[in-house]
Design a protein around this motif. Sequence first.
Motif, PDB file in Angstrom:
ATOM      1  N   SER A  19       0.718  -1.460  -0.078  1.00 59.57           N
ATOM      2  CA  SER A  19       0.138   0.039   0.107  1.00 59.57           C
ATOM      3  C   SER A  19       0.998   1.258  -0.003  1.00 59.57           C
ATOM      4  O   SER A  19       2.058   1.414   0.616  1.00 59.57           O
ATOM      5  CB  SER A  19      -0.954   0.085   1.162  1.00 59.57           C
ATOM      6  OG  SER A  19      -1.617   1.121   1.063  1.00 59.57           O
ATOM      7  N   HIS A  20       0.095   2.293  -0.586  1.00 61.80           N
ATOM      8  CA  HIS A  20       1.107   3.571  -0.697  1.00 61.80           C
ATOM      9  C   HIS A  20       0.140   4.763  -0.072  1.00 61.80           C
ATOM     10  O   HIS A  20       0.458   5.941  -0.286  1.00 61.80           O
ATOM     11  CB  HIS A  20       1.411   4.092  -2.147  1.00 61.80           C
ATOM     12  CG  HIS A  20       2.445   3.029  -2.768  1.00 61.80           C
ATOM     13  ND1 HIS A  20       3.863   2.895  -2.175  1.00 61.80           N
ATOM     14  CD2 HIS A  20       2.217   1.975  -3.704  1.00 61.80           C
ATOM     15  CE1 HIS A  20       4.074   1.887  -3.102  1.00 61.80           C
ATOM     16  NE2 HIS A  20       3.325   1.416  -3.712  1.00 61.80           N
ATOM     17  N   LYS A  21      -0.939   4.302   0.677  1.00 63.42           N
ATOM     18  CA  LYS A  21      -1.840   5.361   1.218  1.00 63.42           C
ATOM     19  C   LYS A  21      -1.897   5.013   2.583  1.00 63.42           C
ATOM     20  O   LYS A  21      -1.527   3.789   3.101  1.00 63.42           O
ATOM     21  CB  LYS A  21      -3.212   5.145   0.485  1.00 63.42           C
ATOM     22  CG  LYS A  21      -3.346   5.502  -0.685  1.00 63.42           C
ATOM     23  CD  LYS A  21      -4.734   5.553  -1.372  1.00 63.42           C
ATOM     24  CE  LYS A  21      -4.899   6.000  -2.798  1.00 63.42           C
ATOM     25  NZ  LYS A  21      -6.340   6.072  -3.251  1.00 63.42           N
ATOM     26  N   ASN A  23      -3.446   3.845   6.057  1.00 65.93           N
ATOM     27  CA  ASN A  23      -4.700   2.877   6.369  1.00 65.93           C
ATOM     28  C   ASN A  23      -4.763   2.886   7.833  1.00 65.93           C
ATOM     29  O   ASN A  23      -4.208   3.222   8.669  1.00 65.93           O
ATOM     30  CB  ASN A  23      -3.943   1.575   5.988  1.00 65.93           C
ATOM     31  CG  ASN A  23      -3.847   1.201   4.578  1.00 65.93           C
ATOM     32  OD1 ASN A  23      -4.464   0.104   4.251  1.00 65.93           O
ATOM     33  ND2 ASN A  23      -2.744   1.681   3.914  1.00 65.93           N
ATOM     34  N   ARG A  36     -15.973   4.321   8.519  1.00 65.77           N
ATOM     35  CA  ARG A  36     -15.999   4.843   7.461  1.00 65.77           C
ATOM     36  C   ARG A  36     -16.765   6.094   7.426  1.00 65.77           C
ATOM     37  O   ARG A  36     -16.563   7.342   7.083  1.00 65.77           O
ATOM     38  CB  ARG A  36     -16.611   4.040   6.177  1.00 65.77           C
ATOM     39  CG  ARG A  36     -16.656   4.797   5.024  1.00 65.77           C
ATOM     40  CD  ARG A  36     -17.170   3.765   3.713  1.00 65.77           C
ATOM     41  NE  ARG A  36     -15.893   2.725   3.579  1.00 65.77           N
ATOM     42  CZ  ARG A  36     -16.053   1.563   3.473  1.00 65.77           C
ATOM     43  NH1 ARG A  36     -17.100   0.934   3.618  1.00 65.77           N
ATOM     44  NH2 ARG A  36     -15.106   0.547   3.239  1.00 65.77           N
ATOM     45  N   THR A  39     -14.911   8.795   9.710  1.00 65.40           N
ATOM     46  CA  THR A  39     -13.785   9.344   9.123  1.00 65.40           C
ATOM     47  C   THR A  39     -14.441  10.569   7.949  1.00 65.40           C
ATOM     48  O   THR A  39     -13.872  11.631   7.877  1.00 65.40           O
ATOM     49  CB  THR A  39     -13.073   8.468   8.103  1.00 65.40           C
ATOM     50  OG1 THR A  39     -13.575   7.617   7.372  1.00 65.40           O
ATOM     51  CG2 THR A  39     -12.378   7.672   9.157  1.00 65.40           C
ATOM     52  N   LYS A  40     -15.703   9.999   7.119  1.00 66.69           N
ATOM     53  CA  LYS A  40     -16.087  11.157   6.371  1.00 66.69           C
ATOM     54  C   LYS A  40     -16.785  12.233   7.274  1.00 66.69           C
ATOM     55  O   LYS A  40     -16.529  13.496   6.791  1.00 66.69           O
ATOM     56  CB  LYS A  40     -17.200  10.525   5.652  1.00 66.69           C
ATOM     57  CG  LYS A  40     -16.712   9.463   4.565  1.00 66.69           C
ATOM     58  CD  LYS A  40     -17.930   8.890   3.686  1.00 66.69           C
ATOM     59  CE  LYS A  40     -17.311   7.683   2.572  1.00 66.69           C
ATOM     60  NZ  LYS A  40     -18.892   7.392   1.831  1.00 66.69           N
ATOM     61  N   ILE A  44     -11.828  12.946   6.996  1.00 70.73           N
ATOM     62  CA  ILE A  44     -10.650  12.369   6.557  1.00 70.73           C
ATOM     63  C   ILE A  44     -11.081  11.370   5.498  1.00 70.73           C
ATOM     64  O   ILE A  44     -11.654  10.383   5.590  1.00 70.73           O
ATOM     65  CB  ILE A  44     -10.095  11.407   7.770  1.00 70.73           C
ATOM     66  CG1 ILE A  44      -9.744  12.303   9.056  1.00 70.73           C
ATOM     67  CG2 ILE A  44      -8.856  10.398   7.332  1.00 70.73           C
ATOM     68  CD1 ILE A  44      -9.333  11.372  10.251  1.00 70.73           C
ATOM     69  N   LEU A  45     -10.608  11.583   4.192  1.00 70.27           N
ATOM     70  CA  LEU A  45     -11.178  10.926   2.901  1.00 70.27           C
ATOM     71  C   LEU A  45     -10.080  10.014   2.436  1.00 70.27           C
ATOM     72  O   LEU A  45     -10.454   9.035   1.703  1.00 70.27           O
ATOM     73  CB  LEU A  45     -11.540  11.890   2.103  1.00 70.27           C
ATOM     74  CG  LEU A  45     -12.669  12.828   2.665  1.00 70.27           C
ATOM     75  CD1 LEU A  45     -12.876  13.931   1.477  1.00 70.27           C
ATOM     76  CD2 LEU A  45     -13.941  11.895   2.866  1.00 70.27           C
ATOM     77  N   GLU A  46      -8.768  10.265   2.463  1.00 65.62           N
ATOM     78  CA  GLU A  46      -7.562   9.775   1.979  1.00 65.62           C
ATOM     79  C   GLU A  46      -7.129   8.522   2.709  1.00 65.62           C
ATOM     80  O   GLU A  46      -5.921   8.547   3.189  1.00 65.62           O
ATOM     81  CB  GLU A  46      -6.597  10.659   1.254  1.00 65.62           C
ATOM     82  CG  GLU A  46      -6.794  11.586   0.220  1.00 65.62           C
ATOM     83  CD  GLU A  46      -7.431  10.656  -1.007  1.00 65.62           C
ATOM     84  OE1 GLU A  46      -7.002   9.835  -1.590  1.00 65.62           O
ATOM     85  OE2 GLU A  46      -8.423  11.148  -1.513  1.00 65.62           O
ATOM     86  N   VAL A  47      -7.970   7.692   3.269  1.00 64.90           N
ATOM     87  CA  VAL A  47      -7.551   6.610   4.097  1.00 64.90           C
ATOM     88  C   VAL A  47      -8.440   5.418   3.704  1.00 64.90           C
ATOM     89  O   VAL A  47      -9.547   5.299   3.354  1.00 64.90           O
ATOM     90  CB  VAL A  47      -7.796   7.050   5.452  1.00 64.90           C
ATOM     91  CG1 VAL A  47      -9.397   7.149   5.867  1.00 64.90           C
ATOM     92  CG2 VAL A  47      -7.009   6.130   6.455  1.00 64.90           C
ATOM     93  N   ILE A  48      -7.349   4.250   3.820  1.00 64.15           N
ATOM     94  CA  ILE A  48      -8.056   2.910   3.384  1.00 64.15           C
ATOM     95  C   ILE A  48      -8.405   2.141   4.908  1.00 64.15           C
ATOM     96  O   ILE A  48      -7.409   1.991   5.518  1.00 64.15           O
ATOM     97  CB  ILE A  48      -7.091   2.264   2.582  1.00 64.15           C
ATOM     98  CG1 ILE A  48      -6.959   2.756   1.494  1.00 64.15           C
ATOM     99  CG2 ILE A  48      -7.896   0.701   2.345  1.00 64.15           C
ATOM    100  CD1 ILE A  48      -5.849   1.923   0.482  1.00 64.15           C
TER     101      ILE A  48
END
Length: 214
Positions: A19-21, A23, A36, A39-40, A44-48
């Motif tokens: 992974s490069h994002k 987590n 989810r 976080t929304k 916080i949107l750019e997280v897996i």
Amino acid sequence: MPTPNPMTVDRLVGVLRSSHKPNIVVEGNDDVIIYRKLTKRIGILEVILRPSGGRYNLLQVYERRSEFGHIPIAFIADQDMWLFSGIEHGYDDVIWTTGYSIENDLYSDADLERLLDENDRAEHQQILDSISTWFAFAVEEYLAGNSPTLDLHCDEMVPPGKTELDVDFCTRQSFRTPNPDRVQQIRSTYKLLLRGKQLFSVTGSFSEQTCPRF
């Protein structure tokens, strides 16, 4: 809160390595849904979000975090019975729920009981008294090194239309009267200490509108 999940520890570690994002590793699929939304809500949107299949798996992955140290990562877990025995050594960087589980934290903040009909509130409190007594027994069993049954629906403990613990249920569970101090501890802070799924179940039995499906 273990949930069916084909993700093994080795496979999840492998996924995180590639992974490069950022987590966030949580326990189960239900937790992914809850977090989810959270976080929304806070932007916080750019997280897996990654389910691990339960707290045991999550902690195993946490112990291997050096294998994917190139990415920002957080681990979020329920305290469960560690709420009473204390968090085991070595997990200081895990983000733990304030209460027994994420359901408890949500219940504590939501003030759902204000939605109950005035006529139902006394009965609701009586049922909470009974379930708190049972859970105090379960906590004492756990602290004594035993494995009490926790995954129980409230109707098994207190049948619909009743407010007291069911005699047959108590016999099956080898129930004994717990220490009054333990009962008081749980009852006085029940929103955080009483098992969250049972809290929602009790409140939901009076009004389906107050019982989110997790």
